[in-house]
Design an enzyme around this catalytic site. Structure first.
Site, PDB file in Angstrom:
ATOM      1  N   GLY A  12      54.143  47.466  36.459  1.00  0.00           N
ATOM      2  CA  GLY A  12      52.809  47.027  36.883  1.00  0.00           C
ATOM      3  C   GLY A  12      51.706  47.661  36.048  1.00  0.00           C
ATOM      4  N   SER A  14      49.813  46.222  33.512  1.00  0.00           N
ATOM      5  CA  SER A  14      48.855  45.369  32.789  1.00  0.00           C
ATOM      6  C   SER A  14      47.414  45.668  33.189  1.00  0.00           C
ATOM      7  CB  SER A  14      49.183  43.892  33.032  1.00  0.00           C
ATOM      8  OG  SER A  14      49.153  43.604  34.409  1.00  0.00           O
ATOM      9  N   ASN A  90      55.120  52.285  39.290  1.00  0.00           N
ATOM     10  CA  ASN A  90      53.715  52.157  39.685  1.00  0.00           C
ATOM     11  C   ASN A  90      53.426  50.834  40.407  1.00  0.00           C
ATOM     12  OD1 ASN A  90      50.606  52.510  39.251  1.00  0.00           O
ATOM     13  ND2 ASN A  90      51.095  50.572  38.236  1.00  0.00           N
ATOM     14  N   SER A 142      51.034  56.874  47.864  1.00  0.00           N
ATOM     15  CA  SER A 142      49.625  56.769  48.272  1.00  0.00           C
ATOM     16  C   SER A 142      49.315  57.804  49.339  1.00  0.00           C
ATOM     17  CB  SER A 142      49.360  55.381  48.853  1.00  0.00           C
ATOM     18  OG  SER A 142      48.096  55.348  49.488  1.00  0.00           O
ATOM     19  N   TYR A 155      51.979  48.888  54.510  1.00  0.00           N
ATOM     20  CA  TYR A 155      51.762  49.639  53.260  1.00  0.00           C
ATOM     21  C   TYR A 155      52.063  51.132  53.462  1.00  0.00           C
ATOM     22  CZ  TYR A 155      49.151  51.189  49.061  1.00  0.00           C
ATOM     23  OH  TYR A 155      48.765  51.752  47.867  1.00  0.00           O
ATOM     24  N   ALA A 157      54.004  52.524  55.683  1.00  0.00           N
ATOM     25  CA  ALA A 157      55.453  52.722  55.875  1.00  0.00           C
ATOM     26  C   ALA A 157      56.162  52.689  54.522  1.00  0.00           C
ATOM     27  CB  ALA A 157      56.021  51.642  56.795  1.00  0.00           C
ATOM     28  N   LYS A 159      54.862  53.365  51.549  1.00  0.00           N
ATOM     29  CA  LYS A 159      54.484  54.501  50.693  1.00  0.00           C
ATOM     30  C   LYS A 159      55.049  55.814  51.228  1.00  0.00           C
ATOM     31  CE  LYS A 159      52.279  52.272  47.498  1.00  0.00           C
ATOM     32  NZ  LYS A 159      52.699  52.331  46.093  1.00  0.00           N
TER      33      LYS A 159
HETATM   34  P1  NAP Z   1      46.385  46.789  41.113  1.00  0.00           P
HETATM   35  O1  NAP Z   1      45.152  46.906  40.298  1.00  0.00           O
HETATM   36  O2  NAP Z   1      46.491  45.757  42.182  1.00  0.00           O
HETATM   37  O3  NAP Z   1      47.620  46.656  40.132  1.00  0.00           O
HETATM   38  C1  NAP Z   1      48.933  46.596  40.648  1.00  0.00           C
HETATM   39  C2  NAP Z   1      49.828  46.180  39.537  1.00  0.00           C
HETATM   40  O4  NAP Z   1      51.175  46.127  40.022  1.00  0.00           O
HETATM   41  C3  NAP Z   1      49.487  44.804  39.019  1.00  0.00           C
HETATM   42  O5  NAP Z   1      49.536  44.810  37.605  1.00  0.00           O
HETATM   43  C4  NAP Z   1      50.621  43.933  39.575  1.00  0.00           C
HETATM   44  O6  NAP Z   1      50.974  42.848  38.755  1.00  0.00           O
HETATM   45  C5  NAP Z   1      51.739  44.923  39.580  1.00  0.00           C
HETATM   46  N1  NAP Z   1      52.838  44.513  40.432  1.00  0.00           N
HETATM   47  C6  NAP Z   1      52.824  44.355  41.766  1.00  0.00           C
HETATM   48  N2  NAP Z   1      54.050  43.967  42.180  1.00  0.00           N
HETATM   49  C7  NAP Z   1      54.812  43.880  41.059  1.00  0.00           C
HETATM   50  C8  NAP Z   1      56.161  43.545  40.818  1.00  0.00           C
HETATM   51  N3  NAP Z   1      56.980  43.183  41.827  1.00  0.00           N
HETATM   52  N4  NAP Z   1      56.639  43.582  39.572  1.00  0.00           N
HETATM   53  C9  NAP Z   1      55.859  43.943  38.541  1.00  0.00           C
HETATM   54  N5  NAP Z   1      54.547  44.270  38.692  1.00  0.00           N
HETATM   55  C10 NAP Z   1      54.045  44.234  39.948  1.00  0.00           C
HETATM   56  O7  NAP Z   1      46.728  48.160  41.839  1.00  0.00           O
HETATM   57  P2  NAP Z   1      46.360  49.672  41.487  1.00  0.00           P
HETATM   58  O8  NAP Z   1      45.235  50.042  42.335  1.00  0.00           O
HETATM   59  O9  NAP Z   1      46.315  49.882  40.032  1.00  0.00           O
HETATM   60  O10 NAP Z   1      47.655  50.379  42.102  1.00  0.00           O
HETATM   61  C11 NAP Z   1      48.733  50.869  41.316  1.00  0.00           C
HETATM   62  C12 NAP Z   1      49.636  51.673  42.228  1.00  0.00           C
HETATM   63  O11 NAP Z   1      48.906  52.750  42.799  1.00  0.00           O
HETATM   64  C13 NAP Z   1      50.197  50.874  43.395  1.00  0.00           C
HETATM   65  O12 NAP Z   1      51.513  51.266  43.665  1.00  0.00           O
HETATM   66  C14 NAP Z   1      49.301  51.265  44.542  1.00  0.00           C
HETATM   67  O13 NAP Z   1      49.926  51.123  45.787  1.00  0.00           O
HETATM   68  C15 NAP Z   1      49.007  52.707  44.219  1.00  0.00           C
HETATM   69  N6  NAP Z   1      47.792  53.241  44.813  1.00  0.00           N
HETATM   70  C16 NAP Z   1      46.577  52.744  44.512  1.00  0.00           C
HETATM   71  C17 NAP Z   1      45.448  53.308  45.095  1.00  0.00           C
HETATM   72  C18 NAP Z   1      44.049  52.837  44.787  1.00  0.00           C
HETATM   73  O14 NAP Z   1      43.102  53.370  45.382  1.00  0.00           O
HETATM   74  N7  NAP Z   1      43.848  51.888  43.891  1.00  0.00           N
HETATM   75  C19 NAP Z   1      45.578  54.354  45.992  1.00  0.00           C
HETATM   76  C20 NAP Z   1      46.838  54.830  46.290  1.00  0.00           C
HETATM   77  C21 NAP Z   1      47.941  54.280  45.680  1.00  0.00           C
HETATM   78  P3  NAP Z   1      50.547  41.342  39.149  1.00  0.00           P
HETATM   79  O15 NAP Z   1      49.059  41.323  38.970  1.00  0.00           O
HETATM   80  O16 NAP Z   1      51.272  40.541  38.169  1.00  0.00           O
HETATM   81  O17 NAP Z   1      50.973  41.123  40.557  1.00  0.00           O
END
Ligand code: NAP
Length: 247
Positions: A12, A14, A90, A142, A155, A157, A159
């Protein structure tokens, strides 16, 4: 930062936190394998950005919840580079609703999206890294996996499950020279959090002792440490990166 390996797969990657992890790890000299599921343009744009700085990267599309695709991707990386040095699980999704309105499908899809992908990645990395007798895996969980959150029973559960699963992998990996750790980000500025109203975001900032939202680079620097040799005596650990929001 010192690395004894040469490459890393980031699921993930990109956009959001994953893309920032790719930027930071590439700057530290690793070849980064940028995984994406649906947005090839973004992944290729990130690769072009890294190319323009003379940094090493490659793009590898697959759905991280798809066992066969994940296995094939790791096989491709090992064939190309001779090893998989590091993995960052990720990729993650949300599907927020109050519990009373949450259907079983809403629960299931988030558990599958976040836990299955992490399980497949850890298991496959352990197979490859055991043979290498070295490796390090970081799973992005998270803050809500530690303290819960209304509207996120699915979510949180998933994490929380990642934290426990990482510790179990850490036991099994230790005897094979492979480390597994978790990072629990707090409130980080990405598309995932952009969906929230300004009012909600401000209420989070008010609850953060360091008085700002986190950036993807804050998480990426923690990932670099946990993958690197600087953390060679750390496994099964949970690194909170949340501005003090949950201590
Ligand atoms: P984001 O901007 O929504 O990006 C998530 C990425 O994961 C996207 O590129 C998505 O690709 C990819 N993805 C989801 N399911 C996938 C799969 N089955 N196979 C391959 N790629 C997949 O999220 P983010 O905020 O950067 O979060 C990244 C990580 O950090 C996540 O695990 C999230 O739970 C965790 N996190 C984030 C926060 C926050 O505040 N942002 C806080 C705590 C934890 P597609 O677009 O192609 O679906």
């Amino acid at each position: 930062m010192k690395f004894s390996g040469k490459n890393v797969l980031i699921t993930g990657a990109s956009k959001g936190i994953g893309a920032d992890i790719a930027r930071v790890l590439a700057e530290f000299g690793l070849k980064v394998w940028i995984n994406y599921r649906s947005n090839a343009d973004l992944a290729l744009k990130l690769k072009a950005e890294l190319d323009s700085k003379g940094l090493q990267s490659a793009v590898v599309p697959f759905d991280a919840t798809n066992e066969a695709e994940f296995i094939e991707a790791i096989k491709l990386i090992v064939e190309s580079d001779g090893e998989l040095s590091y993995l960052v699980n990720n990729a993650g999704i949300t599907n927020d609703k109050l519990a009373l309105r949450m259907k079983l499908e809403d629960f299931d899809s988030v558990i599958k999206g976040n836990l299955n992908s992490c399980f497949i990645g850890c298991r496959e990395a352990l197979k490859v890294m055991s043979k290498q007798k070295s490796g390090s895996v970081v799973n992005i969980s998270s803050i809500v996996g530690e303290r819960g959150n209304p509207g996120q029973v699915n979510y949180s559960a998933s994490k929380g499950g990642m934290i426990a699963m990482t510790k179990s992998f850490a036991y099994e990996g230790a005897m094979r020279g492979v480390r597994f750790n978790t990072i629990t980000p707090g409130f980080i500025r990405t598309d995932m959090t952009e969906e929230l109203s300004e009012e909600t975001k401000q209420s989070y900032v008010n609850a953060i002792p360091l008085k700002r939202l986190g950036e993807g680079s804050d998480i990426a620097n923690g990932v670099a440490f946990l993958l690197s040799d600087h953390s060679s005596y750390i496994t099964g650990e949970v690194l909170k990166i949340n501005g003090g929001m949950y201590m």
